[in-house]
Design a protein around this motif. Structure first.
Motif, PDB file in Angstrom:
ATOM      1  N   LEU A 157       0.822  -1.213   0.000  1.00 11.35           N
ATOM      2  CA  LEU A 157       0.000   0.000   0.000  1.00 11.35           C
ATOM      3  C   LEU A 157       0.853   1.260   0.000  1.00 11.35           C
ATOM      4  CD1 LEU A 157      -2.721  -1.055   2.606  1.00 11.35           C
ATOM      5  CD2 LEU A 157      -3.042  -0.794   0.140  1.00 11.35           C
ATOM      6  N   SER A 158       1.992   1.217   0.683  1.00 11.16           N
ATOM      7  CA  SER A 158       2.788   2.431   0.855  1.00 11.16           C
ATOM      8  C   SER A 158       3.844   2.648  -0.216  1.00 11.16           C
ATOM      9  CB  SER A 158       3.474   2.405   2.233  1.00 11.16           C
ATOM     10  OG  SER A 158       4.356   1.298   2.333  1.00 11.16           O
ATOM     11  N   SER A 159       4.231   1.564  -0.951  1.00 13.05           N
ATOM     12  CA  SER A 159       5.370   1.727  -1.864  1.00 13.05           C
ATOM     13  C   SER A 159       5.167   1.189  -3.272  1.00 13.05           C
ATOM     14  CB  SER A 159       6.611   1.059  -1.246  1.00 13.05           C
ATOM     15  OG  SER A 159       6.409  -0.327  -1.054  1.00 13.05           O
ATOM     16  N   CYS A 170       0.205  -0.993  -7.843  1.00 11.79           N
ATOM     17  CA  CYS A 170      -0.913  -1.660  -7.166  1.00 11.79           C
ATOM     18  C   CYS A 170      -1.941  -0.673  -6.639  1.00 11.79           C
ATOM     19  CB  CYS A 170      -0.392  -2.517  -6.006  1.00 11.79           C
ATOM     20  SG  CYS A 170       0.893  -3.702  -6.480  1.00 11.79           S
ATOM     21  N   ALA A 171      -1.725   0.600  -6.897  1.00 13.57           N
ATOM     22  CA  ALA A 171      -2.569   1.632  -6.287  1.00 13.57           C
ATOM     23  C   ALA A 171      -3.920   1.759  -6.974  1.00 13.57           C
ATOM     24  CB  ALA A 171      -1.845   2.978  -6.321  1.00 13.57           C
ATOM     25  N   ILE A 172      -4.928   2.043  -6.171  1.00 20.66           N
ATOM     26  CA  ILE A 172      -6.233   2.487  -6.645  1.00 20.66           C
ATOM     27  C   ILE A 172      -6.537   3.758  -5.864  1.00 20.66           C
ATOM     28  CG2 ILE A 172      -8.710   2.014  -6.749  1.00 20.66           C
ATOM     29  CD1 ILE A 172      -8.161  -0.866  -7.017  1.00 20.66           C
ATOM     30  N   GLY A 173      -6.872   4.808  -6.560  1.00 21.13           N
ATOM     31  CA  GLY A 173      -7.125   6.065  -5.852  1.00 21.13           C
ATOM     32  C   GLY A 173      -5.832   6.714  -5.406  1.00 21.13           C
ATOM     33  N   SER A 174      -5.824   7.247  -4.190  1.00 17.30           N
ATOM     34  CA  SER A 174      -4.666   7.989  -3.693  1.00 17.30           C
ATOM     35  C   SER A 174      -3.475   7.057  -3.435  1.00 17.30           C
ATOM     36  CB  SER A 174      -5.031   8.729  -2.404  1.00 17.30           C
ATOM     37  OG  SER A 174      -5.434   7.824  -1.398  1.00 17.30           O
ATOM     38  N   PRO A 199       0.781   7.443  -1.883  1.00 16.37           N
ATOM     39  CA  PRO A 199       0.743   6.169  -1.164  1.00 16.37           C
ATOM     40  C   PRO A 199      -0.460   6.066  -0.233  1.00 16.37           C
ATOM     41  CG  PRO A 199       2.342   7.621  -0.166  1.00 16.37           C
ATOM     42  CD  PRO A 199       1.852   8.328  -1.394  1.00 16.37           C
ATOM     43  N   SER A 200      -0.773   4.824   0.131  1.00 13.69           N
ATOM     44  CA  SER A 200      -1.889   4.553   1.014  1.00 13.69           C
ATOM     45  C   SER A 200      -1.378   3.804   2.242  1.00 13.69           C
ATOM     46  CB  SER A 200      -2.960   3.746   0.278  1.00 13.69           C
ATOM     47  OG  SER A 200      -4.091   3.559   1.088  1.00 13.69           O
ATOM     48  N   SER A 201      -2.304   3.346   3.077  1.00 11.60           N
ATOM     49  CA  SER A 201      -1.923   2.599   4.277  1.00 11.60           C
ATOM     50  C   SER A 201      -3.109   1.765   4.725  1.00 11.60           C
ATOM     51  CB  SER A 201      -1.499   3.549   5.396  1.00 11.60           C
ATOM     52  OG  SER A 201      -2.615   4.288   5.861  1.00 11.60           O
ATOM     53  N   LEU A 202      -2.878   0.910   5.705  1.00 13.77           N
ATOM     54  CA  LEU A 202      -3.952   0.087   6.250  1.00 13.77           C
ATOM     55  C   LEU A 202      -5.073   0.945   6.825  1.00 13.77           C
ATOM     56  CD1 LEU A 202      -1.793  -2.657   7.995  1.00 13.77           C
ATOM     57  CD2 LEU A 202      -3.306  -2.995   6.052  1.00 13.77           C
ATOM     58  N   LYS A 203      -4.716   2.105   7.356  1.00 15.13           N
ATOM     59  CA  LYS A 203      -5.721   2.989   7.959  1.00 15.13           C
ATOM     60  C   LYS A 203      -6.451   3.817   6.912  1.00 15.13           C
ATOM     61  CE  LYS A 203      -3.678   3.476  12.578  1.00 15.13           C
ATOM     62  NZ  LYS A 203      -3.155   4.435  13.589  1.00 15.13           N
ATOM     63  N   SER A 204      -5.737   4.262   5.883  1.00 16.38           N
ATOM     64  CA  SER A 204      -6.341   5.210   4.942  1.00 16.38           C
ATOM     65  C   SER A 204      -7.021   4.551   3.748  1.00 16.38           C
ATOM     66  CB  SER A 204      -5.273   6.194   4.437  1.00 16.38           C
ATOM     67  OG  SER A 204      -4.265   5.513   3.695  1.00 16.38           O
ATOM     68  N   TRP A 205      -6.799   3.250   3.522  1.00 18.27           N
ATOM     69  CA  TRP A 205      -7.418   2.581   2.377  1.00 18.27           C
ATOM     70  C   TRP A 205      -8.934   2.722   2.448  1.00 18.27           C
ATOM     71  CZ3 TRP A 205      -5.854   0.170  -2.059  1.00 18.27           C
ATOM     72  CH2 TRP A 205      -6.796  -0.608  -2.723  1.00 18.27           C
TER      73      TRP A 205
END
Length: 546
Positions: free
Chosen positions: A48-50, A54-58, A60-66
């Motif tokens: 999610l962060s790197s 693999c991204a969808i939307g914003s 980098p992402s994270s477990l909290k922000s997905w």
């Protein structure tokens, strides 16, 4: 004694700096161990962060922000003391959040499903003990990973409602793409097998030999392991990968945790990792169907184009099993929908408008037994045939297309325009000739076609069968083709055979539809030698294929 042993080095740099034949970590004795839960979370967080691929939307992402759109329904998991409570949750339109998806084999054993009569009961409560072992373990793992929602087809789709099935099948691509993670019960042939298998105790136990740095501090170790199966070996044997529906469930998700017999594998759009530390290419053995299309590229000449990859996938998909034969197109509808979004192309019962007329030249492969299934798809669509199918790429890259596509359309049988079809027609401006005679017996390979089903049938211009002018490969191999054949011209190819170059017409063999002028059904494919000039005195006409 007699076991295969090899050295495995664990380094602080990670497994990617090791030889691909080496293992980097000790495999857990228990597949669903807390170590593996934390390892999966670490893989997920890193992705999610790197991983921009693999991204969808914003990003980098994270477990909290997905935060992605929810499907129509999800299974909600809550804790009730030491037990888990699960029930069917109808989501609010436009709602978003995090959920896991499950890819699994139903098998022949009856499993708990949602039907019109049980729908309200499922929304109140689903006893965890009543669910299959595979679903129980996937629910528990989802909760241990920190998520409260999981999508499971057998419970989230109303199984006896054709309308609901069509509606949900049309959104299958988004369901798997928007999931934060897909759990694949790869080794389970049915719901009673489970996701997480007991690890084999056969062979020597792993042995760690610790090593130290120059200061005498312990900084790692060298492991000696018995051989474990590679991901390629695991997935080639996996029951999950024998089913037609699960092919798109492998290609659509951004991230998959493969629950295999020997170990867990992580696969995303960027990398593939394993419990043992081995790193292998992602989507092992499958073409990258959903990669962004190249601009200003001839999709016929570029073998790496998305359209060629779609045709390559035909060989894989056609060998997979379906419980209901009318699901041939619905089982790919999610993938087709996403392909259409990326390419802007028109879907035509398994083929693509921009790839016509070359896409019509699919054929039965190897020694397969192939049979036409009535009323499932137009005769020109590979979806009308049960059997191993594919397309010969090498000679077609430089094909001179001699048939012009005038019009092409299909009429869906229901709501999903990528699912079942009622009718379909393709109009071509090209030539057709009849009066060709087909031998009654199959012959061995000829004109560089070693991969045709059961050989081919030789073609002659005269009933006396004096001169072979080409071959006919029927779509339905359960009975010999008719002795008299008509050929529809698609293109011309030049194929090198050693120092010789043979020019050939690529054709479809067709039969006229009674009572409909210039309307035909496909019955096979093949070639006619260009040297015969058999199309020379025939005029182009607008012909219809149905």
């Amino acid at each position: 004694m007699g076991s295969t042993l090899f050295l495995v080095i664990r380094t602080v740099c990670g497994p990617r700096f090791c030889c691909s034949d080496l293992l980097g970590r000790r495999i857990e004795d228990v597949a669903k161990s807390e170590v593996n839960v934390q390892r999966t979370l670490a893989w997920l967080d890193s992705c999610l962060s790197s991983h921009s691929n693999c991204a969808i939307g914003s990003f980098p992402s994270s477990l909290k922000s997905w935060n992605q759109p929810f499907p129509t329904r999800l299974i909600k998991i809550t804790s009730r003391g030491d037990e888990l409570k699960v029930y069917l949750h109808e989501t609010v339109s436009g709602s978003q959040g995090k959920y896991v998806a499950l890819s699994h084999c139903w098998g022949l054993q009856q499993i708990i499903t949602t039907t019109t009569s049980t729908f309200e009961d499922r929304k109140a409560d689903i006893p965890l003990s009543a669910l299959s072992k595979t679903i129980q373990q996937s629910v528990t793992m989802t909760f241990r990973l920190g998520f409260e929602y999981i999508w499971i087809d057998s419970l989230c789709i109303i199984q006896d409602s054709g309308l609901d099935w069509e509606k949900e099948a049309a959104t299958m691509g988004l369901v798997y793409q928007n999931a934060i993670l897909t759990l694949a019960a790869s080794t389970a042939s049915d719901g009673q097998k489970g996701c997480f298998f007991a690890r084999s105790k056969q062979g020597p136990s792993p042995v760690e030999i610790k090593y130290h740095d120059s200061n005498g501090e312990n900084v790692g170790g060298v492991y000696i392991h018995g051989r474990v199966l590679s991901l390629e070996e695991e997935l080639s044997r996996a029951p999950l990968n024998k089913r037609a529906w699960t092919l798109q469930e492998r290609l659509l998700p951004k991230r998959i945790l493969h629950c295999c017999a020997s170990q867990l594998y992580w696969e995303c759009q960027t990398c593939c990792l394993s419990e043992s530390g081995l790193e292998v290419p992602p989507a092992y053995g499958l073409p990258p169907i959903l990669k962004p299309p190249k601009k200003n590229v001839d999709i016929i000449k570029d073998f790496q184009s998305s359209h060629w990859n779609w045709m390559r996938l035909l060989d894989v998909y056609s060998q997979r099993a379906l419980t209901k034969d009318f699901d041939k197109l619905p089982a790919l509808s999610g993938l087709a929908s996403e392909f259409a979004k990326r390419t802007g192309d028109q879907y035509l019962a398994g083929l693509w408008r921009q790839f016509l007329p070359v896409g019509l030249l699919w054929e039965v492969k190897d020694t397969a037994i192939a049979q036409r299934i009535p009323n499932r798809a137009p005769s020109w669509s590979w979806a009308s045939i049960d059997g191993r199918l594919g397309i010969s790429r090498t000679p077609l890259r430089n094909i001179k297309q001699l048939a012009e596509v005038i019009d092409a359309s299909v009429t869906p049988l229901g709501l999903d325009k990528y699912g079942r079809v009622a009718t379909g027609k393709i109009q071509l401006r090209t030539k057709v000739i009849d009066g060709l005679y087909c031998s009654a017996e199959r012959s061995p390979r000829w004109v560089a076609k070693p991969d045709l089903a059961n050989g081919y049938y030789r073609l002659y211009t005269l009933e006396e069968q004096k001169e072979v002018i080409g071959y006919c490969a029927p779509d339905d191999t359960t009975s010999p083709p008719h002795s008299r054949q008509a050929a529809m011209l698609i293109g011309e190819i030049a194929e090198s055979l050693g120092k010789r170059v043979i020019d050939k017409f690529a054709v479809l063999y067709v039969e006229a539809v009674p009572g409909s002028e210039y309307t035909y059904r496909r019955v096979g494919t093949g070639i006619i030698l260009s040297s015969t000039r058999c199309f020379e005195n025939t005029e182009n006409r607008i012909l219809s294929l149905i």
